[in-house]
Motif scaffolding. Structure first.
Motif, mmCIF file in Angstrom:
data_model
loop_
_atom_site.group_PDB
_atom_site.id
_atom_site.type_symbol
_atom_site.label_atom_id
_atom_site.label_comp_id
_atom_site.label_asym_id
_atom_site.label_seq_id
_atom_site.Cartn_x
_atom_site.Cartn_y
_atom_site.Cartn_z
ATOM 1 N N LYS A 75 3.407 10.722 -6.472
ATOM 2 C CA LYS A 75 4.378 11.115 -7.502
ATOM 3 C C LYS A 75 3.653 11.506 -8.794
ATOM 4 C CE LYS A 75 8.669 11.319 -9.199
ATOM 5 N NZ LYS A 75 8.439 11.602 -10.620
ATOM 6 N N LYS A 76 2.618 10.772 -9.184
ATOM 7 C CA LYS A 76 1.875 11.110 -10.392
ATOM 8 C C LYS A 76 1.171 12.455 -10.234
ATOM 9 C CE LYS A 76 1.009 6.417 -12.117
ATOM 10 N NZ LYS A 76 -0.039 5.380 -12.380
ATOM 11 N N LEU A 105 9.656 15.668 -2.836
ATOM 12 C CA LEU A 105 9.246 16.113 -4.168
ATOM 13 C C LEU A 105 9.000 17.619 -4.181
ATOM 14 C CD1 LEU A 105 6.703 13.262 -5.011
ATOM 15 C CD2 LEU A 105 8.975 13.566 -6.004
ATOM 16 N N ASP A 106 8.269 18.107 -3.179
ATOM 17 C CA ASP A 106 8.014 19.548 -3.085
ATOM 18 C C ASP A 106 9.315 20.337 -3.099
ATOM 19 O OD1 ASP A 106 5.331 18.999 -2.894
ATOM 20 O OD2 ASP A 106 5.236 19.230 -0.721
ATOM 21 N N MET A 107 10.313 19.820 -2.389
ATOM 22 C CA MET A 107 11.569 20.547 -2.287
ATOM 23 C C MET A 107 12.337 20.525 -3.601
ATOM 24 S SD MET A 107 12.538 19.520 1.642
ATOM 25 C CE MET A 107 13.837 20.714 1.943
ATOM 26 N N GLN A 108 12.094 19.517 -4.426
ATOM 27 C CA GLN A 108 12.671 19.540 -5.769
ATOM 28 C C GLN A 108 12.098 20.710 -6.563
ATOM 29 O OE1 GLN A 108 12.031 15.752 -7.668
ATOM 30 N NE2 GLN A 108 13.300 14.628 -6.199
ATOM 31 N N TYR A 109 10.802 20.881 -6.465
ATOM 32 C CA TYR A 109 10.158 21.977 -7.198
ATOM 33 C C TYR A 109 10.645 23.329 -6.679
ATOM 34 C CZ TYR A 109 6.537 24.865 -9.311
ATOM 35 O OH TYR A 109 5.883 25.824 -10.026
ATOM 36 N N LEU A 163 0.821 -1.208 0.000
ATOM 37 C CA LEU A 163 0.000 0.000 0.000
ATOM 38 C C LEU A 163 0.859 1.264 0.000
ATOM 39 C CD1 LEU A 163 -2.892 -0.920 2.482
ATOM 40 C CD2 LEU A 163 -3.021 -0.700 -0.003
ATOM 41 N N THR A 164 1.971 1.230 0.729
ATOM 42 C CA THR A 164 2.870 2.388 0.761
ATOM 43 C C THR A 164 3.442 2.662 -0.624
ATOM 44 O OG1 THR A 164 3.440 2.031 3.079
ATOM 45 C CG2 THR A 164 4.978 3.341 1.770
ATOM 46 N N SER A 165 3.821 1.601 -1.318
ATOM 47 C CA SER A 165 4.347 1.755 -2.674
ATOM 48 C C SER A 165 3.289 2.355 -3.595
ATOM 49 C CB SER A 165 4.799 0.393 -3.201
ATOM 50 O OG SER A 165 5.280 0.492 -4.526
ATOM 51 N N GLU A 166 2.054 1.885 -3.499
ATOM 52 C CA GLU A 166 0.976 2.415 -4.330
ATOM 53 C C GLU A 166 0.694 3.880 -3.990
ATOM 54 O OE1 GLU A 166 -2.596 0.078 -4.456
ATOM 55 O OE2 GLU A 166 -1.516 -1.821 -4.618
ATOM 56 N N TYR A 167 0.723 4.196 -2.701
ATOM 57 C CA TYR A 167 0.441 5.570 -2.280
ATOM 58 C C TYR A 167 1.513 6.532 -2.775
ATOM 59 C CZ TYR A 167 -0.151 9.599 0.799
ATOM 60 O OH TYR A 167 -0.306 10.870 1.294
ATOM 61 N N LYS A 168 2.759 6.146 -2.647
ATOM 62 C CA LYS A 168 3.839 7.023 -3.085
ATOM 63 C C LYS A 168 3.840 7.193 -4.605
ATOM 64 C CE LYS A 168 7.778 6.335 -0.666
ATOM 65 N NZ LYS A 168 8.813 5.591 0.101
ATOM 66 N N GLU A 169 3.463 6.144 -5.307
ATOM 67 C CA GLU A 169 3.340 6.251 -6.760
ATOM 68 C C GLU A 169 2.208 7.208 -7.125
ATOM 69 O OE1 GLU A 169 2.399 3.363 -10.628
ATOM 70 O OE2 GLU A 169 2.893 2.478 -8.675
ATOM 71 N N PHE A 226 2.109 14.902 -8.229
ATOM 72 C CA PHE A 226 3.169 15.919 -8.247
ATOM 73 C C PHE A 226 3.632 16.199 -9.672
ATOM 74 C CE2 PHE A 226 7.770 16.619 -8.527
ATOM 75 C CZ PHE A 226 7.874 17.840 -7.880
ATOM 76 N N ASP A 227 3.889 15.136 -10.440
ATOM 77 C CA ASP A 227 4.368 15.310 -11.812
ATOM 78 C C ASP A 227 3.359 16.085 -12.646
ATOM 79 O OD1 ASP A 227 6.706 13.970 -11.269
ATOM 80 O OD2 ASP A 227 6.023 12.053 -12.079
ATOM 81 N N LYS A 228 2.088 15.835 -12.398
ATOM 82 C CA LYS A 228 1.033 16.544 -13.124
ATOM 83 C C LYS A 228 1.085 18.037 -12.827
ATOM 84 C CE LYS A 228 -4.010 16.522 -13.736
ATOM 85 N NZ LYS A 228 -5.280 15.865 -13.314
ATOM 86 N N MET A 229 1.259 18.376 -11.548
ATOM 87 C CA MET A 229 1.321 19.785 -11.168
ATOM 88 C C MET A 229 2.628 20.421 -11.634
ATOM 89 S SD MET A 229 -0.550 20.246 -7.512
ATOM 90 C CE MET A 229 -0.865 21.962 -7.931
ATOM 91 N N LYS A 230 3.716 19.671 -11.562
ATOM 92 C CA LYS A 230 5.002 20.208 -11.982
ATOM 93 C C LYS A 230 4.999 20.517 -13.471
ATOM 94 C CE LYS A 230 9.972 19.274 -11.756
ATOM 95 N NZ LYS A 230 11.024 18.317 -11.346
ATOM 96 N N GLU A 231 4.349 19.651 -14.250
ATOM 97 C CA GLU A 231 4.251 19.902 -15.681
ATOM 98 C C GLU A 231 3.412 21.149 -15.955
ATOM 99 O OE1 GLU A 231 2.817 17.655 -19.815
ATOM 100 O OE2 GLU A 231 2.584 16.673 -17.872
#
Length: 664
Positions: free
Chosen positions: A286-287, A467-471, A277-283, A289-294
């Motif tokens: 991430k999706k 991820l936020d800190m990358q942005y 579940l943790t793996s699914e949640y982090k994925e 985040f990537d959507k907002m970053k784009e």
């Protein structure tokens, strides 16, 4: 007199009826106590963290201080041998140091939770097996699915982590769950405290009518899930549905709403379930985040490269005293900004300039003379210790607050190359006693390091904060400055510490020999001889960057200028600077267009004539193509000398510097 006595007796009878406390029969009480358990996890104490003094653990109550476990909630056993609790008591997903969960009985015996057999985080229940617990016929509590309003009920649970207690009240009402009204919560007046979650709500016969889930914030009406609702989900299934509002730290007026939804077949070992579940949640995060970053990245549809403010970004370049962050404000405009900073003096001429911004601690560390730049960057512990020295983080122990002095060595290190090609050191630090983690992003500079860090739950750090800190790192803007000796150190650093040079720094060369300076900075090349400006290790050089668009139309950084000067405390203080300005686009603001016209028409003060201001003499000159109206860019030279009315001297200084400078 008799009437008065009768009235008094009647009042006493009524009073005793009203205030009588409902109690459980002794046999029911014993059954309940043997069927309800504390949920506990291992207690962690960090060995890497240092404090300003020994932690006064004697201020913590004896029972808590000497408990090897941390109580977190309640669970109970049903007569069919199934154990139940509230789903939020046991971490289903999200990184945590709490990897093992136990039930603890009244005698202090502990039993590890093994397989999860059902759960729903929306209804907030979970069932599981405890193989080491010896279940026998006749054990456990019965279920009663027909709860009656206005009857006595009892909350049973590990209130405040101090053991199982029973408190009475009234079952007052039912209320629909808020999202879709799929079921009704039971509301009751029996007291419920932190730690009661997952405990049974029982009737006078000791039968379970609900699972305690929530405490009311404003009144003594608490919530329980009707026990019948645990049968209304598919068998052997775990259900997750959580609404997530995702927002980038420096995009304040936009957020993405999405649901993390999944179903999983059960039974399954807890650790396997948690990992999946943790793996699914982090994925999922991430999706999102990537959507907002784009969308809001520099070249995104909603990014600053396509905003109405882009002409400002492209025209100006800045030399902020503290680095800027590109951000989108509440009105939807993009801008550059920072917060007011404080300063803290380190020993040996070091300094920490710091502020709080976007819920991060942000700092510029100028290294002490007693440590080399390589030593500083090779030891994240050292620059984190400097931060803790400047800005105290404290741990509450009893009624006392104790300052942390070091997080110790990082538990994990990696690097991040941002949008502009700059390499950040990324370090993580365990804070196990709070199930927390600190993540720090650090960018080497000629004088030390710029950094930002966040301390939060380990789950939030490893799912979203990094991820936020990358942005935010992508949004970092500052010039680069230092003395000649600082630049020498910086250029000698190995790639393992600073990464590959970003593209805009490939146009940077700083060389000195015999008090002469050879400087290449973007479009400028200066060969400065000693008779014009004496250069030594204390000479200060600022490299000024600015935004532009590359050949593909993408936002880029480039070197747009530089500044060379010596200390204002010397009698022979001199300052000169060059900047490159591009012709503004047609959609630029009026102020930008006016500034450009002032440049190319060489309107005062850009007419090459000296002038006084404050306690200095200045001279600013503009250099453009022969046909000024067709110029795509302009160069401006700024000169400065200490004291006023040094007009002839500054003219001579300006001419000599200009003679040593080439424009590419």
């Amino acid at each position: 007199m008799k009437k008065k006595l009768s009235l008094i007796l009647m009042c006493l009878f009524i009073s005793s009826t009203i205030f009588a406390q409902a109690v459980l029969p002794n046999d029911v009480l014993l059954k309940v106590r043997s069927s309800v358990f504390e949920v506990v996890v291992d207690k962690y104490e960090d060995t890497t963290i240092s404090y300003e003094k020994k932690l006064p653990m004697e201020r913590i109550p004896f029972a808590i201080r000497n408990d090897k476990y941390t109580p977190i909630g309640t669970a109970f056993l049903l007569e069919d041998g199934t154990f139940y609790s509230a789903a939020h008591v046991i971490t289903l997903y999200g990184d945590s140091y709490k990897t093992d969960y136990y039930l603890r009985d009244a005698d202090g015996n502990t039993y590890p939770i093994d397989e999860i057999t059902s759960f729903s985080n929306t209804r907030d229940y979970i069932s599981f097996t405890v193989p080491d617990y010896e279940f026998e016929e006749g054990m456990g509590l019965k279920i009663n699915e027909k709860a009656k309003m206005n009857t006595n009920v009892f909350s049973v649970g590990n209130a405040l982590g101090e053991g199982i207690i029973i408190r009475n009240g009234i079952l007052t009402s039912r209320t629909y769950e808020m999202e879709a009204g799929e079921w009704q919560w039971l509301r009751f007046s029996a007291a419920a405290s932190p730690g009661n979650s997952g405990g049974p709500l029982i009737n006078e016969e000791g039968e379970v009518i609900g699972i305690i889930t929530m405490k009311s914030e404003n009144e003594n009406l608490n919530y329980a899930l009707p026990i019948a609702e645990t049968k209304n989900d598919p068998e052997n299934t775990g259900i997750i549905k959580s609404s997530v509002y995702y927002r980038l730290p420096n995009v304040t007026n936009e957020k993405e709403l999405d649901d993390f939804k999944t179903q999983i077949k059960l039974p399954m070992k807890y650790k396997e379930l948690h990992s999946q579940l943790t793996s699914e949640y982090k994925e999922f995060i991430k999706k999102t985040f990537d959507k907002m970053k784009e969308e809001y990245g520099p070249n995104g549809k909603g990014g600053y490269g396509n905003s109405r403010n882009w002409p400002d970004f492209a025209f100006y370049s800045y030399s902020p005293s503290f680095p800027y962050t590109v951000y989108k404000d509440d009105s939807g405009d993009w801008d550059l900004g920072n917060n007011n900073t404080k300063s803290y003096a380190l020993k040996d001429n070091g300094n920490v300039y710091y502020t709080s911004m976007m819920n991060y601690f942000v700092a510029v560390i100028e290294k002490p003379d007693s440590i080399s730049l390589k030593e500083l960057l090779s030891s994240p512990k050292t620059y984190m210790d400097y931060c803790l020295e400047a800005y105290k983080l404290q741990r509450n122990v009893g009624s006392e607050q104790i300052a942390l002095t070091s997080f110790g060595e990082p538990c994990k290190q990696e690097s991040y190359t941002d949008y502009f090609g700059r390499t950040w050191q990324v370090t993580y630090y365990d804070v196990k006693f709070a199930d927390a983690m600190l993540v720090c992003y650090a960018l080497p500079t000629p004088t030390g390091v710029y950094l930002m860090y966040m301390l939060d739950s380990i789950s939030e750090v490893l799912a979203s904060h990094y991820l936020d800190m990358q942005y935010v790192a992508d949004s970092y803007y500052s010039d680069m400055f230092g003395k000649v000796k600082n630049w020498k150190e910086y250029f000698e650093l190995p790639e393992s510490l600073v990464g590959k040079r970003p593209a805009f720094m490939n146009d940077l060369i700083i060389e000195t020999k015999d008090n002469n300076l050879n400087l290449k900075a973007g479009p400028f090349q200066v060969s400065l001889t000693e008779d014009v400006f004496k250069t030594d290790d204390e000479t200060k050089i600022d490299i000024i960057t600015g935004f532009n668009k590359d050949s593909k139309g993408n936002v880029a950084l480039e070197i747009k200028g530089f500044t060379v000067y010596n200390s204002t405390k010397t009698e022979d203080y001199k300052y000169f600077s060059f900047r490159k300005f591009y012709k503004p686009t047609e959609d630029a603001k009026k102020q930008i267009t006016q500034n450009w016209e002032q440049f190319i028409n060489k309107v005062s003060p850009y007419n090459g004539e000296p002038y006084n201001s404050d306690q200095y003499t200045y001279l600013d000159s503009v250099f453009v193509q022969e046909n000024a109206e067709e110029s795509d860019f302009a160069y401006i030279m700024f000169n400065e000398l200490k004291n006023q009315n040094r007009f002839e001297e500054i003219k001579e200084f300006s001419e000599k510097v200009r003679g040593c400078t080439k424009f590419n």
